[in-house]
Design an enzyme around this catalytic site. Structure first.
Site, PDB file in Angstrom:
ATOM      1  N   GLU A  31       0.775  -1.230   0.000  1.00 38.89           N
ATOM      2  CA  GLU A  31       0.000   0.000   0.000  1.00 38.89           C
ATOM      3  C   GLU A  31       0.803   1.274   0.000  1.00 38.89           C
ATOM      4  OE1 GLU A  31       0.331  -1.140   4.490  1.00 38.89           O
ATOM      5  OE2 GLU A  31       0.134  -2.186   2.580  1.00 38.89           O
ATOM      6  N   GLU A  68      -5.790  -2.398  -0.650  1.00 37.78           N
ATOM      7  CA  GLU A  68      -4.681  -1.442  -0.640  1.00 37.78           C
ATOM      8  C   GLU A  68      -5.178   0.007  -0.637  1.00 37.78           C
ATOM      9  OE1 GLU A  68      -2.033  -2.863   0.072  1.00 37.78           O
ATOM     10  OE2 GLU A  68      -2.689  -4.861  -0.471  1.00 37.78           O
TER      11      GLU A  68
END
Length: 974
Positions: A367, A401
């Protein structure tokens, strides 16, 4: 490369250049070896002592001696502080506390880094602004496989005209750290600058700043440099304070070859050309980032391309030949981002979001703020080769994410003991984002079948851990990335959502994010925000807090079994709780448990608010008004627990199973099968329930069917080598006879749920060698081999595996050649799975050996290959023997970054159910205990699973075998 256990004594060169930081021992011969007489041994000992004394005298009188104020010669420092020595200590003491002191706060990094693709090294220049919180004369920061140029290290105040502070000492110390000792204190409240130069590496372990190699569509080798810093690998790319609480701003400059481009967290602000005596580089300069943790910093240097997009803030990058496969992600990413912006009431704070398919990548995705990186198979969708399962993976991982941009990036856990605070939320919220982008999937209904089952599977073991637990070292941190942090974290968050209500839960989250934006928080901060909102809305009593409730779920391992016995005459329920163990261990333990409730008299499955509570008590009595035919607790399994009922209620639920909602059917099947497995319920209950549903479910509802098949898979695995297995197969074929006849290869309905049902059912249908499914699969595969007739993507997994399983070396070789030739990431995954399906043991041995001798098997795919062999009944022992034989080599090759070996260990347990297999597994763990790496938790859970399998065979096998025989004739007529 030197293995863990060398064939002889390591040389000085071996020790000083031990870049992989392995331990050495001297091997003993397996024979009697050399026998030395006692007198000769004594003479040798005296000689050794005299020689040592002589060497000591020579060193003392001949070597020059330095004053303490002078710097120790570089050569001597290097030999004494090698990374090999530091790492060896870490390997033995896994719980060494590696945390950095809190006396200094880094506020800004200026990073300039140059990758050298020719010799796989990096060079960098770094400046860190520091604010002391107290007077301190030491600077300690993290490094790993980095060489700091000691002569370049400068520390000085940022005040105008300041001179460098004298450095008394600097050295590498245990715990992947570097210590600088100053002659004077850095003063609290001041601001100082640490500047240095360093050299690192472009490694091949997919950690830190690493090299990715791949072939283009013409077969030419290409390369890229990418980063993976989470959780503790930013220190491989640049010296830093590599802990989540040390949030700083970053200004980054990247040098790149002229034929490549670069990406980082922020958009490029400018580019210039730099020429030195050896190379010319283009320098890309990036503006200052918001405050962020080091594990979220990212950069990529590559030839990747992006399609033009209507959304100028979001770009999806991939290899040029895969650009067309980025369209699906390009379409749903803006929708998901928009959903979360609206849900949180907070706009995504960075000026852009790049989403990148990296050719080699260890995790599914990462992420990084503004630069989200993915494994290609988790992002690229090709309508000609990708499956519905691939599409689901892309959507859920992308949503996961993007959710992290708030939970994890904007607000970051203070320390890794609260990893669930970001991973649990991202896992839970990913279902919301996908449901918004793909409402026809009804994906939120899959939560209990996927996340709840995954969490409870590991949390029912004695070897499990609390969600929040103390971690001190990098190895412990890496092992925290498991089902407990992700799936159990998501499950208890879902429980909070339901007992607080949607509005209170959402408002509490928004307040939490706004209060702690661009900062760090822990679970108590979250609980405080939720409590404030709950009190405002009157959901909790003023003397009750979310902390009171949730501390029992975050600080305690496991989950409760709620036993409910009805007094039908008095309309009263006697409710008790204790911890659920797979081995039926009896332990009194208590949680705050929200109990939702409904009955057959006025069934209401929508109201999941608690009707009553177990507030830490072991038992309560509740008057419920009226009990008629059946009653239920834990509606839609919104609470993280399972329920056992009195026999009368179980029988009533079996009779009425088809009148209950699909999620309730799935819940009852799951609960009853787990209770029977733990020897707490007669198998007659779940087996009758599954049979009744299977026969009557003419619509073939996906979630309960999927759960039933998954729970029956345990019986299939454990009975596979027993006389009862044939009876089990007859039972399965009989109750699902109509299902098998309805779900065929000819079903062309292009709907997500229909395709998911077809995949689930056909996998079981093709297990029988004489089934129509097998014949059709082999026919389709033969047409692929002869005429290159493509198989429908959603049927490929079944067709490939079945054809390889029922075929010969010819089919296996064809599948392997196809794996080498295809460019499709999705197709490669399907073929890797299929190659492990063969029943020919020598082919399984050939396949698993490729992990050590075939470079075409990438690091990111190693656990997939191993698992495909281990889960094959013919391959479990082969996989186990391979792991024992090659442990050191595998650990050296794959490193510790992605728990690859841990996944291999877990894959071994399902087909092991004998005392001999258990003892061999335990002996293997003991043999590598000093070299166990990041697999401690995996070993504990896998061995416990094997123990539970052995216990199951002792306690339940005869019961199940007798039941299957007793009802054999009955089910033959279903």
């Amino acid at each position: 490369m030197v293995s863990y256990y060398n064939q002889g004594v390591p040389t000085t060169v071996d020790l000083e250049n031990n870049s992989n930081q392995k331990k050495y021992t001297i091997n003993r011969t397996s024979h009697r070896g050399l026998v030395i007489s006692r007198p000769l041994c004594a003479l040798m000992a005296i000689g050794a002592l005299l020689l040592a004394l002589l060497v000591g005298l020579l060193v003392f009188f001949l070597l020059p001696r330095y004053c303490t104020s002078e710097e120790t010669p570089e050569a001597l420092v290097k030999s004494e502080t090698s990374d090999a020595r530091v790492f060896a200590a870490d390997a033995v003491v896994e719980d060494v506390d590696e945390r950095l002191p809190r006396s200094l706060e880094p506020t800004h990094y200026r990073i300039q880094i140059v990758p050298n693709f020719d010799n796989l090294t990096t060079s960098g220049a770094l400046t860190i602004l520091l604010k002391p919180k107290e007077d301190v004369n030491k600077i300690i920061l993290n490094v790993n496989n980095i060489t700091i140029d000691k002569h370049s290290v400068v520390v000085k105040s940022t005040k105008s005209g300041s001179v460098p502070i004298a450095i008394n000492d600097q050295d590498y110390i245990a715990g992947q750290r570097y210590r600088i000792v100053l002659d004077e204190n850095l003063k609290s409240g001041g601001e100082y600058e640490l500047a240095l130069k360093y050299n690192g590496e472009l490694n091949r372990h997919l950690q830190g700043f690493y090299l990715s190699r791949f072939n283009d569509r013409l077969g030419n080798e290409r390369y890229a440099a990418a980063t993976q810093f989470s959780p503790t690998d930013a220190r491989r790319a640049f010296p830093c304070f590599d802990e989540p609480s040390f949030k700083s701003k970053f200004t980054i400059s990247l040098a790149r070859p002229s034929n490549m481009t670069s990406l980082s967290n922020m958009p490029i602000s400018s580019t210039d050309l730099s020429v030195d005596q050896n190379n010319s580089y283009h320098w890309d300069h990036y503006p200052e980032t918001p405050k962020m943790s080091t594990y979220l910093v990212a950069f990529i240097i590559s030839n990747l391309k992006s399609l033009s997009s209507n959304n100028s803030h979001i770009k999806v990058w991939a290899r040029e030949e895969f650009l067309g496969h980025t369209r699906y992600a390009s379409e749903i990413a803006p929708k998901i981002l928009h959903y979360f912006e609206n849900y949180f009431g907070l706009t995504f704070p960075l000026p852009k979001m790049d989403i990148v398919a990296v050719p080699e990548f260890g995790f599914s995705a990462m992420e990084n703020w503004g630069l989200i990186t993915f494994r290609e198979s988790s992002l690229l969708f090709d309508p000609d080769s990708s499956t519905t399962e691939d599409q689901r993976t892309i959507a859920t991982v992308l949503s996961h994410e993007i959710a992290h941009q708030w939970f994890g990036n904007l607000v970051t856990p203070k320390w890794w003991n609260d990893l669930w605070l970001k991973e649990g939320f991202a896992t839970y919220l990913q279902y919301f984002g996908v449901d918004f982008a793909q409402p026809d999937w009804k994906i939120t209904e899959e939560f209990i079948a996927i996340e709840m089952q995954k969490a409870m599977g590991i949390d029912s073991l004695e070897s499990t851990r609390p969600i929040s637990f103390e971690v001190k070292s990098s190895r412990q941190i890496r092992q925290a990335f498991d089902e407990i942090s992700y799936s159990k974290g998501a499950a208890i968050i879902r429980m909070m959502n339901h007992f607080l209500g949607d509005e209170v839960f959402k408002n509490g989250l928004i307040n939490f994010l706004r209060i702690h934006a661009n900062d760090n928080a822990d679970r108590q901060d979250l609980f405080a925000s939720l409590t404030e909102e709950a009190h405002r809305a009157g959901v909790l009593l003023q003397n009750e807090t979310v902390k009171d409730i949730m501390d029992t779920w975050t600080e305690k391992a496991g989950f409760p079994i709620i036993t409910c016995i009805a007094d039908y005459e008095k309309n009263r329920l006697h409710i008790t709780q204790k911890r659920f163990y797979l081995n039926d261990k009896d332990e009194r333990s208590s949680w705050w448990v929200p109990l939702s409730f409904t009955t057959s008299r006025a069934p209401n499955f929508e109201d999941t608010r608690p009707k009553f509570w177990l507030r830490g008590e072991y038992e309560i009595m509740e008057d419920v008004g009226y009990l008629n035919e059946w009653y239920l607790l834990n509606l839609n399994q919104t609470g993280y627990y399972i329920v056992n009922y009195d026999e009368k209620n179980w029988k009533a639920l079996i009779q009425n199973i088809m009148d209950l909602p699909t999620l309730t059917r799935a819940q009852l099947i799951s609960d009853s099968m787990e209770l029977a497995r733990a020897n707490m319920l007669d198998y007659d209950i779940p087996l009758r329930m599954i049979a009744r549903m299977a026969v009557q479910d003419t619509n073939i509802m996906f979630v309960p069917t999927w759960v039933a098949f998954k729970k029956l898979k345990f019986l299939s695995d454990i009975l596979s080598a027993t006389p009862a297995f044939g009876h089990f197969e007859e039972y399965h074929r009989a109750i699902f006879k109509a299902t098998y006849s309805v779900v065929t290869f000819d079903d062309k309905v292009d709907q997500y749920i229909t395709r998911r049902i077809r995949q689930t059912v056909l996998e079981w249908s093709c297990m029988s060698p004489d089934s129509a499914c097998v014949h059709q699969s082999r026919s389709k595969f033969r047409q692929l081999m002869i005429n290159d007739h493509s198989v429908e993507p959603n049927l490929r997994a079944i067709v490939y595996c079945t054809a390889v399983r029922e075929g010969t070396e010819i089919e296996w070789d064809f599948a392997y050649r196809r794996y080498l030739e295809t460019q499709s990431p999705s197709e490669k995954n399907l073929l890797l799975d299929a190659l492990g399906c063969t029943k020919l043991e020598w082919l399984l041995s050939r396949y698993i050996d490729k992990l050590t001798d075939d470079p075409s098997i990438r690091i990111q795919d190693a656990d997939r290959v191993f698992e495909s062999v281990a889960k094959n009944r013919a391959g479990t022992q082969i996989a186990f023997d391979f792991l024992r034989k090659n442990w050191n080599k595998l650990l050296d090759h794959y490193g510790e970054g992605f728990n690859i070996l841990a996944k291999m260990i877990k894959a071994l347990a399902p087909h092991m159910n004998t005392e001999f297999q258990l003892s061999e597994f335990e002996r293997f763990r003991s043999s590598i205990r000093s070299n166990i790496s990041t697999t401690t938790i995996a070993f504990n859970s896998a061995i416990e699973r094997v123990k539970s399998n052995v216990e199951w065979m002792n306690k339940n096998y005869n019961q199940v075998a007798d039941w299957l025989i007793k009802y054999k004739e009955h089910f033959a007529y279903l």
